[in-house]
Design an enzyme around this catalytic site. Structure first.
Site, PDB file in Angstrom:
ATOM      1  N   HIS A  61      -0.689 -80.677  11.002  1.00  0.00           N
ATOM      2  CA  HIS A  61      -1.845 -79.820  10.771  1.00  0.00           C
ATOM      3  C   HIS A  61      -2.164 -79.710   9.278  1.00  0.00           C
ATOM      4  O   HIS A  61      -1.637 -78.837   8.598  1.00  0.00           O
ATOM      5  CB  HIS A  61      -1.575 -78.433  11.341  1.00  0.00           C
ATOM      6  CG  HIS A  61      -1.285 -78.443  12.822  1.00  0.00           C
ATOM      7  ND1 HIS A  61      -0.068 -78.839  13.322  1.00  0.00           N
ATOM      8  CD2 HIS A  61      -2.045 -78.107  13.888  1.00  0.00           C
ATOM      9  CE1 HIS A  61      -0.097 -78.758  14.649  1.00  0.00           C
ATOM     10  NE2 HIS A  61      -1.269 -78.317  15.020  1.00  0.00           N
ATOM     11  N   HIS A  94       1.809 -73.579  12.388  1.00  0.00           N
ATOM     12  CA  HIS A  94       1.394 -74.984  12.381  1.00  0.00           C
ATOM     13  C   HIS A  94       1.140 -75.471  10.960  1.00  0.00           C
ATOM     14  O   HIS A  94       1.127 -76.671  10.707  1.00  0.00           O
ATOM     15  CB  HIS A  94       0.153 -75.179  13.249  1.00  0.00           C
ATOM     16  CG  HIS A  94      -0.969 -74.248  12.905  1.00  0.00           C
ATOM     17  ND1 HIS A  94      -1.100 -73.001  13.480  1.00  0.00           N
ATOM     18  CD2 HIS A  94      -2.006 -74.361  12.043  1.00  0.00           C
ATOM     19  CE1 HIS A  94      -2.164 -72.400  12.981  1.00  0.00           C
ATOM     20  NE2 HIS A  94      -2.735 -73.198  12.112  1.00  0.00           N
ATOM     21  N   GLY A 104       4.984 -70.324  15.330  1.00  0.00           N
ATOM     22  CA  GLY A 104       4.312 -71.403  16.047  1.00  0.00           C
ATOM     23  C   GLY A 104       3.461 -70.792  17.144  1.00  0.00           C
ATOM     24  O   GLY A 104       2.239 -70.964  17.156  1.00  0.00           O
ATOM     25  N   ASP A 108      -7.167 -67.309  12.091  1.00  0.00           N
ATOM     26  CA  ASP A 108      -7.996 -66.741  13.144  1.00  0.00           C
ATOM     27  C   ASP A 108      -7.237 -66.619  14.467  1.00  0.00           C
ATOM     28  O   ASP A 108      -7.392 -65.647  15.192  1.00  0.00           O
ATOM     29  CB  ASP A 108      -9.249 -67.612  13.342  1.00  0.00           C
ATOM     30  CG  ASP A 108     -10.163 -67.568  12.122  1.00  0.00           C
ATOM     31  OD1 ASP A 108     -10.610 -66.463  11.770  1.00  0.00           O
ATOM     32  OD2 ASP A 108     -10.421 -68.625  11.528  1.00  0.00           O
ATOM     33  N   ASN A 138     -11.052 -68.938   7.893  1.00  0.00           N
ATOM     34  CA  ASN A 138     -11.840 -70.156   7.681  1.00  0.00           C
ATOM     35  C   ASN A 138     -12.878 -70.393   8.767  1.00  0.00           C
ATOM     36  O   ASN A 138     -13.573 -71.416   8.753  1.00  0.00           O
ATOM     37  CB  ASN A 138     -10.926 -71.379   7.505  1.00  0.00           C
ATOM     38  CG  ASN A 138     -10.061 -71.631   8.732  1.00  0.00           C
ATOM     39  OD1 ASN A 138     -10.457 -71.365   9.857  1.00  0.00           O
ATOM     40  ND2 ASN A 138      -8.868 -72.158   8.509  1.00  0.00           N
ATOM     41  N   HIS A 184      -8.033 -79.439  11.601  1.00  0.00           N
ATOM     42  CA  HIS A 184      -6.955 -78.518  11.984  1.00  0.00           C
ATOM     43  C   HIS A 184      -5.648 -79.208  12.350  1.00  0.00           C
ATOM     44  O   HIS A 184      -4.624 -78.958  11.726  1.00  0.00           O
ATOM     45  CB  HIS A 184      -7.418 -77.650  13.155  1.00  0.00           C
ATOM     46  CG  HIS A 184      -6.309 -76.885  13.810  1.00  0.00           C
ATOM     47  ND1 HIS A 184      -5.793 -75.727  13.277  1.00  0.00           N
ATOM     48  CD2 HIS A 184      -5.581 -77.128  14.948  1.00  0.00           C
ATOM     49  CE1 HIS A 184      -4.809 -75.287  14.059  1.00  0.00           C
ATOM     50  NE2 HIS A 184      -4.662 -76.115  15.068  1.00  0.00           N
ATOM     51  N   GLU A 218       4.510 -53.897  24.977  1.00  0.00           N
ATOM     52  CA  GLU A 218       5.786 -54.564  25.238  1.00  0.00           C
ATOM     53  C   GLU A 218       5.971 -55.818  24.379  1.00  0.00           C
ATOM     54  O   GLU A 218       7.063 -56.078  23.871  1.00  0.00           O
ATOM     55  CB  GLU A 218       5.904 -54.933  26.722  1.00  0.00           C
ATOM     56  CG  GLU A 218       5.911 -53.737  27.671  1.00  0.00           C
ATOM     57  CD  GLU A 218       4.518 -53.221  27.980  1.00  0.00           C
ATOM     58  OE1 GLU A 218       3.525 -53.882  27.586  1.00  0.00           O
ATOM     59  OE2 GLU A 218       4.406 -52.157  28.612  1.00  0.00           O
ATOM     60  N   ASP A 237       6.499 -46.926  43.393  1.00  0.00           N
ATOM     61  CA  ASP A 237       5.516 -47.525  42.485  1.00  0.00           C
ATOM     62  C   ASP A 237       5.002 -48.868  42.991  1.00  0.00           C
ATOM     63  O   ASP A 237       3.961 -49.354  42.535  1.00  0.00           O
ATOM     64  CB  ASP A 237       6.082 -47.651  41.060  1.00  0.00           C
ATOM     65  CG  ASP A 237       5.872 -46.371  40.250  1.00  0.00           C
ATOM     66  OD1 ASP A 237       5.019 -45.546  40.657  1.00  0.00           O
ATOM     67  OD2 ASP A 237       6.538 -46.193  39.226  1.00  0.00           O
ATOM     68  N   HIS A 239       5.235 -52.983  40.214  1.00  0.00           N
ATOM     69  CA  HIS A 239       6.323 -52.465  39.395  1.00  0.00           C
ATOM     70  C   HIS A 239       7.705 -52.930  39.850  1.00  0.00           C
ATOM     71  O   HIS A 239       8.708 -52.507  39.277  1.00  0.00           O
ATOM     72  CB  HIS A 239       6.272 -50.931  39.372  1.00  0.00           C
ATOM     73  CG  HIS A 239       5.197 -50.389  38.470  1.00  0.00           C
ATOM     74  ND1 HIS A 239       3.873 -50.733  38.615  1.00  0.00           N
ATOM     75  CD2 HIS A 239       5.255 -49.563  37.394  1.00  0.00           C
ATOM     76  CE1 HIS A 239       3.158 -50.125  37.673  1.00  0.00           C
ATOM     77  NE2 HIS A 239       3.971 -49.405  36.919  1.00  0.00           N
TER      78      HIS A 239
END
Lengths: 661, 661
Positions: free
Chosen positions: A27, A67, A116, A157, A187, A263, A412, A469, A473
């Site tokens: 990259h 990358h 990564g 991004d 970019n 890229h 989480e 639940d 769950h």
């Protein structure tokens, strides 16, 4: 920009382009665009010593956009880290090289964390920034700022789009982690094209919403502007900072600049030449570094060495002034309690009454907090249910950076990434949620394993024991999901003794993360359970016969059922051994002899009993075996009804045993 | 607020509290706080017909905060959905009841999607809103707005903290999904306490950053203000809307209001009485609904019936005016091409040259787009790599809601949730990313399975075949992770024929999601591959002997290796059968006879060959079997080097076969 600065930036660009071109893979886009900000940061604003990459008080740098690894390797080479040579750069992405496709912690000196999977580095950075606040509160004394560093993270991004970064940064803002500084390589290009196709949000506003200071550098090539922004970020004492640096992907390569094609593929030999021409470097030389550039980096590095020497001196005085703190420091950084803990009777004690393993786990945590000073942890907004609260240890917050209980919010995935950052900062962290939500945690749990971090996952409410639940769950396939992950240990205890054994294993593990899979419902204390659970699988109830007629293998809440079934079968003259298997992974690494003694090859009548998917049990029950396991998902009803409904009855287990005799 | 409105809201509250109390389990906090907004929406602003809950043009309502299910069930009961009786409410969370702990799609009439894992409903709602824009563009004609509905989603603080909601809403803003209306039950309380401990972000600003219209209702009990906000949301023609409704968790229950303890446990009998007293309802009656309330809801429902009748009439005229559109409509909603496709020679054709299975998949997608009009899909910013782009079908964007190619951005988890929303809207969606990032996708893939949605996951770059990108990008345990999930099919094809078979299976599946696991690297076309792949496992190369000496079972890129090894072994007089097993799940549901014919119990010398974790193969190779599989994670190097390095050589496979003979 001085000539040498300019030259240095361009050499980083050329080295990165050469590495990718030589590998014919990689990259180049990010290194070309982000070289100025990375150079400016590493050369002028970051406290780091190539001669001692593990210096505890170094500033941290994380390349979340992993990358762009060629950029990081180029920097590490020029600064002289770990003898990363030009040869190493030219072996980029080749077998056995020090320069793999994405930065790998523990593989290349100077890489702070494996990145990564996009966004991961963002959460890990937040974890490191939390660790700094915590450790500085614990250790610093008037005049002795021995823990005092920044965490810098560079992402693009993609990192911004991933949900994990939203989770992590929202928490960073809440906690006012002012020493966290995010460099955003903006970019406007992603793999599918312009970011406008999927990503038009106003990043500045979003980060303002989190409580960040926002700094914008319109010209990503201006070292001066970048430097000013970094200093402004450092100066904010109450907010983390986002520096938006506007760059051009593939900068300097006429055919690729500003294009998605810059890229993730080599520029092509002709384009590399064109790039070098544009940068006013010799177009036909590859991996070329002028002597003056090496000299320049050496000079910078030596300034940093001085900084560490100064710190060493302060630290020595600190140790003399506060011998008890020196002791604590060593406990944080070099704890070895394995032997002591194994023989600590109080640690292994429990009340002989039915209890949930999550409750017992809570009891163990509150024993460990005094034995393991670096223990810190919390839950994704479920501590009252997962029983992970350390009593009288305070809550980590902007008003109390010394609190040992972390509140991650309902996040989480970021929690696990933050856990990795804490573990990389040499704390002993645990993180916690309902077992079914290990699904959310998985991408970061994988990084724990890859990085060999002994992060502890406390995962409660296992199986259909969750009850009312219902199926959303109730974990079914999560045991298989985690058991199949390399370098990861799943431990599903059957009672108090096994729960303590699980914690013992987890807290003494050096290089492997552990998941403790715990029940919501009460379980009885089993007569046969013992520290043999530390072997992963063991005979918990032996057949009254030299060679058993059959073996039942079970884990967790189903061990009781297995033992009851064995007892009934005995009355019918069928003699069964019950093996409790809290951890397949630990069992697997026992000696061949031990494994054979528990599961003799000659006994083929085998039944696996576990309130989970059968997937993975075939290894132990074989082609002739039977299963009492879950088909499909669970349901919503009181737990006892569900165990009955889904066939976890002595009747069914007995039938299964008879079917294989 | 009129008396009857007020009474209706309070009856919803009391019913919810009663249901939770009777079950002695559940979440009363949200229903008490959010009853006014839910009532106002359902009674006065939502187009829905209890007598035809599947009316295609109904407004959608999603309770993303699924733990508040008692609220939804109370509404469904009062409106007369699917005969949900008072008895059903009183059986809340009991075995076999229509009122499980969290709302389950396909289980309770009127539930649009399964929720419970927080944030999931948010992404699903975005998927539904995308579907509405897409379908309206495809079908509506001047004067015939036959697709024209809103998607309402109600969530709480937890939904807002989960990263998936950030991902989904950022995309919703980019796409200007103005008919998406989010109701945010803002009560500032989570399980661990006040949201301030982990969540101080400025939600309004965050959603402004995404491009939403923001509407704030300071008094969550004001039906008038809520109603005005909903109407203002409907009127915005270019932005989705967030309505922040400030509420009190556990409203009306003096001992619990505003407290974390109101969230997830019954109020207690005395507190339920106190609540009813506060609400001026008879304190000692449970599940009490005055006749006038039923009358009131009946009246509302009948207005909605009229709305549908009007639509029916327009739809009939539309069908008459545009018979070709009527045909297309039926193709969207009742496609049955299984038989036709099986015999379609062009569909099954391929060029006999080495090719990657991701490439072949791309070819298949571009064949299917003409055969399956409802096919829509895209990738998490990887379409050029995953080969999932439909040519000449346009890109779905704010400027082209008719585009069939979706750009999800780097947001794998939301992508899968959105995919569920598309599938629930009766489209035929596929979603795509690298196989290793199925880790990110997992929580929503589980919901695909639970809801029985045939969403297609195109997961490319499998195994160490990824090569240079290294271990963060090389899936190892992901096959086991997905294979262990109930009602989910993993298909890992070995060549073009098997890839087409995989797609055939996926596109004709009615109730099971499928993951197609595809290679980055070229694979040869195998002589023995055939439509028998549709049986999940089949003999691809037979031993030259009645009863084979051994069986090698392999999948994907390793089938070639298995066949080569077989051929070499044959020269040594060892006769081996090779079984290609693209899908364990499909193989498992074949007849006992068929399975025995492929893997005869008598042949115990078995070797599994797969460049992935061995976990799960024990079922087929048994206690006596051997594995040529991955230990640990992969590495960064050219793929061919890695296959060699990690032992995927004929030499090793031959040795493994000999070891079990």
């Amino acid at each position: 920009m001085s000539n040498i600065d300019n030259l240095s930036v361009n050499i980083i660009r050329a080295l990165s382009a050469d590495a990718v071109q030589k590998a014919n893979s990689g990259h180049p886009g990010l290194p070309l665009g982000a070289a100025p900000m990375a150079y400016e940061l590493w050369a002028k604003h970051m406290k780091h010593n190539p001669k001692d990459p593990k210096w505890s008080n170094r500033d941290r740098f994380i390349l979340s956009a992993g990358h762009g690894s060629a950029l990081l390797y180029s920097l590490l080479h020029l600064f002289g880290y770990g003898g990363l040579s030009i040869d190493d750069l030219s072996q980029f992405r080749q077998s056995g090289s020090l320069t793999p496709g994405h930065p790998e912690y523990g593989h290349t000196v100077g890489v702070e964390t494996t990145t990564g999977p996009l966004g991961a580095g963002m959460a890990t950075a937040v974890g490191m920034a939390i660790a700094e606040r915590y450790l500085s509160t614990k250790f610093n004394k008037e005049g002795y700022p021995i823990v005092d560093y920044y965490t810098f993270v560079l992402g693009g991004d993609g990192c911004m789009m991933e949900g994990i970064s939203s989770e992590a940064f929202s928490l960073a803002g809440t906690l006012e982690l002012n020493k966290l500084i995010v460099l955003y390589d903006s970019n406007k290009i992603t793999i599918e094209g312009d970011t406008d196709i999927a990503f038009t949000e106003d990043i500045q506003k979003r980060f303002e919403a989190y409580g960040f200071q926002i700094l914008i550098v319109e010209d990503g090539n201006s070292l001066e502007k970048i430097g000013a922004a970094i200093e402004a970020a450092k100066e904010d004492k109450s907010r983390p900072s986002l520096i938006i640096v506007k760059t051009k992907i593939g900068y300097g390569c006429p055919a690729k600049e500003g294009k998605a094609s810059a890229h993730g593929e080599p520029l092509g030999e002709e384009n590399v030449k064109a790039l070098k021409e544009y940068l006013k470097l010799p177009a036909n030389e590859t991996f070329h570094v002028p002597g003056e550039v090496y000299e320049h980096f050496k000079k910078i590095a030596s300034k940093n060495i001085e900084a560490q020497e100064k710190w060493n001196e302060i630290f020595e005085r600190y140790c003399n002034a506060y011998p008890e703190m020196k002791k604590l420091w060593n406990q944080y950084y070099n704890l070895d309690i394995a032997k002591e803990l194994l023989e600590n009777e109080e640690f292994w004690s429990y009340q002989n009454k039915p209890d949930s393993t999550r409750n017992i786990s809570g009891m163990v945590i509150n024993r460990l907090k005094d034995l393991v000073p670096g223990l810190i942890g919390g839950s994704a907004d479920l501590a009252p249910s997962t029983k992970t609260y350390m009593k009288n240890e305070g809550d980590f917050s902007k008003d109390n950076y010394g609190g040992r209980n972390l509140h991650f919010g309902v996040r989480e995935l970021a929690m696990a990434g933050i856990g990795n950052g804490l573990a990389l900062s040499r704390l002993h962290p645990y993180v916690s949620t309902f077992f079914v939500f290990s699904d959310y945690v998985k991408p970061m749990a994988r990084l724990s394993s890859l990085m060999k971090l002994p992060l502890i996952y406390v995962l409660t409410h296992d199986s259909i024991g969750v009850g009312e639940d219902g199926p959303t769950h109730e974990p079914i396939e999560q045991l298989a999901m985690l058991r199949s992950q390399p370098n990861f240990t799943v431990f599903r205890p059957a009672d108090a003794t096994e729960t303590i054994a699980g914690w013992y294993h987890a807290i003494t593990s050096q290089k492997t993360p552990t998941a403790l899979v715990l029940s919501r419902q009460n379980l009885p204390q089993l007569l046969g359970s013992s520290k043999a659970a530390l072997k992963g699988g063991y005979i918990i109830a032996e057949a009254a016969k030299d060679v058993p007629d059959a073996i039942i293998i079970a884990s967790g809440s189903e061990v009781e059922l297995a033992i009851k079934s064995k007892e009934q079968l005995e009355k019918e003259g069928i003699y069964v051994r019950v093996v409790s298997m809290p951890s397949m992974e630990i069992f697997e690494v026992q000696s061949k002899e031990y494994k054979e003694s528990v599961l003799p090859k000659g006994v083929r009548a085998r039944v696996a009993v576990e309130a989970a998917a059968e997937f993975g049990w075939g290894k132990y029950v074989g082609i002739d075996g039977a299963y009492v396991t879950m088909q499909g998902f669970g349901a919503s009803a009181p737990a006892a009804d569900l165990f009955e409904e889904f066939g976890f009855t002595t009747e069914n287990v007995i039938a299964a045993v008879k079917s294989v005799l």
